[in-house]
Motif scaffolding. Structure first.
Motif, PDB file in Angstrom:
ATOM      1  N   PHE A 188      65.599  53.062  13.101  1.00 33.31           N
ATOM      2  CA  PHE A 188      66.267  52.804  11.925  1.00 33.31           C
ATOM      3  C   PHE A 188      67.916  52.652  12.140  1.00 33.31           C
ATOM      4  O   PHE A 188      68.414  53.487  13.091  1.00 33.31           O
ATOM      5  CB  PHE A 188      66.106  53.696  10.809  1.00 33.31           C
ATOM      6  N   PRO A 189      68.606  51.921  11.329  1.00 35.25           N
ATOM      7  CA  PRO A 189      70.181  51.844  11.496  1.00 35.25           C
ATOM      8  C   PRO A 189      70.685  53.126  11.898  1.00 35.25           C
ATOM      9  O   PRO A 189      70.673  54.248  10.855  1.00 35.25           O
ATOM     10  CB  PRO A 189      70.598  51.041  10.141  1.00 35.25           C
ATOM     11  N   GLY A 190      71.685  53.360  12.555  1.00 39.43           N
ATOM     12  CA  GLY A 190      72.366  54.609  12.873  1.00 39.43           C
ATOM     13  C   GLY A 190      71.665  55.612  13.571  1.00 39.43           C
ATOM     14  O   GLY A 190      72.059  56.820  14.010  1.00 39.43           O
ATOM     15  N   GLU A 191      70.245  55.354  13.965  1.00 39.15           N
ATOM     16  CA  GLU A 191      69.287  56.310  14.775  1.00 39.15           C
ATOM     17  C   GLU A 191      69.518  56.069  16.417  1.00 39.15           C
ATOM     18  O   GLU A 191      69.487  54.805  16.762  1.00 39.15           O
ATOM     19  CB  GLU A 191      68.013  56.144  14.329  1.00 39.15           C
ATOM     20  N   THR A 192      69.295  57.174  16.991  1.00 40.13           N
ATOM     21  CA  THR A 192      69.230  56.973  18.461  1.00 40.13           C
ATOM     22  C   THR A 192      67.951  57.379  18.822  1.00 40.13           C
ATOM     23  O   THR A 192      67.278  58.188  18.649  1.00 40.13           O
ATOM     24  CB  THR A 192      70.276  57.928  19.062  1.00 40.13           C
ATOM     25  N   PHE A 193      67.367  56.356  19.783  1.00 39.01           N
ATOM     26  CA  PHE A 193      65.799  56.570  20.129  1.00 39.01           C
ATOM     27  C   PHE A 193      65.818  56.669  21.667  1.00 39.01           C
ATOM     28  O   PHE A 193      66.471  56.126  22.479  1.00 39.01           O
ATOM     29  CB  PHE A 193      65.217  55.187  19.640  1.00 39.01           C
ATOM     30  N   GLY A 251      73.181  48.200  14.141  1.00 38.17           N
ATOM     31  CA  GLY A 251      73.093  47.282  13.140  1.00 38.17           C
ATOM     32  C   GLY A 251      72.751  47.636  11.652  1.00 38.17           C
ATOM     33  O   GLY A 251      72.381  49.101  11.450  1.00 38.17           O
ATOM     34  N   GLY A 252      72.317  46.678  10.891  1.00 41.37           N
ATOM     35  CA  GLY A 252      71.858  47.036   9.413  1.00 41.37           C
ATOM     36  C   GLY A 252      70.626  46.843   9.270  1.00 41.37           C
ATOM     37  O   GLY A 252      69.929  46.782   8.276  1.00 41.37           O
TER      38      GLY A 252
END
Length: 218
Positions: free
Chosen positions: A184-189, A150-151
Motif C-alpha cells: 500500500f502507499p507509504g508501506e515498506t515491504f 506513490g499513490g
C-alpha cells in the motif's frame, strides 16, 4: 458595389464565422478529451529500494533424516529448535503430528555458519520425544526492502526482481513460497530469496509497471 459582390461578401463572412465557431468547438472538445484522459489515466508506480543485503551462511533449508517418536507440544515440552553446538541465531519451532516431527516453522534463518561444516538442528530444552535427526542446508539469502512512494497500490504479482542480470523472480514468490501481497502507499515491504549455490549478489533491479530501479547489494 453590385448586389452580386455584396452577396459574395456576406456569404464569405458567414463562412468565416462558421469556421471560427467550428474551430472553437473542436478546440474545446480536444481540451475536454485531454482532461478526461488525464483524469482517468493510471498513476505511475513510484517506489524506492531502501536496501538490499546478503546474509551468508544462513540456514536456507533442512532435511528430516529421522522424524523421531513421542514428541509433544504440550506444556513442559520444548518445541524450540536451534543449531547444535553453535552460537548462531537460527531458531525454529517443531511442527508435530502424532508424535513425529513433520516440519519446522523457521523464526530466524541465522547467519555466518561455516559452509564447510555439517550442522544438526536439535530441540533446546526437554521434550518427551526421542531420535529426532535434522540436518541443515546452508546458503546465501538476499533481503530487500521496497517502499511504495506513490499513490497507487502495488501488487507483488506484477513486480519482478532481477539478480545480476539473471532470470526474473516474482515478488510474490519468495523463499517461503508463493504469497501474493499488496504494497500500500507509504508501506515498506520486505522480500527475501535464496540466491543459490551459496553465491552472494552484487546488484539487483526491480521492475513494476514498466518502471525499473536498481541497487547495489551489501
Amino acid at each position: 458595389m453590385g448586389s452580386v459582390a455584396v452577396g459574395a461578401m456576406v456569404v464569405g463572412t458567414s463562412m468565416l464565422v462558421v469556421f471560427a465557431l467550428a474551430m472553437a468547438t473542436l478546440e474545446a472538445q480536444v481540451d475536454d478529451s485531454i482532461a478526461q484522459i488525464e483524469a482517468t489515466a493510471e498513476p505511475i508506480s513510484i517506489f524506492t529500494i531502501e536496501d538490499a543485503t546478503n546474509v551468508e551462511g544462513a540456514v536456507v533449508s533442512y532435511t528430516i533424516n529421522n522424524p523421531g517418536t513421542g514428541y509433544s507440544s504440550t506444556p513442559g515440552n520444548s518445541t524450540l529448535v536451534e543449531v547444535n553446538g553453535s552460537a548462531g541465531s537460527f531458531s525454529a519451532n517443531l511442527v508435530i503430528s502424532s508424535g513425529t516431527v513433520t516440519g519446522l516453522t523457521i523464526l530466524d534463518h541465522g547467519s555466518s555458519y561455516l559452509y564447510a561444516s555439517t550442522y544438526y538442528l536439535e530441540v533446546t530444552g526437554s521434550n518427551n520425544g526421542t531420535n529426532l535427526n535434522i540436518t541443515a542446508t546452508l546458503g546465501n539469502l538476499v533481503y530487500v526492502n521496497v517502499t511504495n512512494d506513490g499513490g497507487k497500490d502495488v501488487k507483488t504479482d506484477f513486480a519482478w526482481l532481477f539478480t545480476d542480470g539473471g532470470a526474473p523472480i516474482n515478488l510474490s514468490d519468495g523463499h517461503e513460497g508463493y504469497s501474493p501481497n499488496t504494497i500500500f502507499p507509504g508501506e515498506t515491504f520486505q522480500f527475501y530469496y535464496d540466491s543459490g549455490a551459496q553465491a552472494t549478489v552484487s546488484r539487483i533491479a526491480i521492475s513494476v509497471d514498466g518502471v525499473t530501479k536498481s541497487s547495489t547489494v551489501a
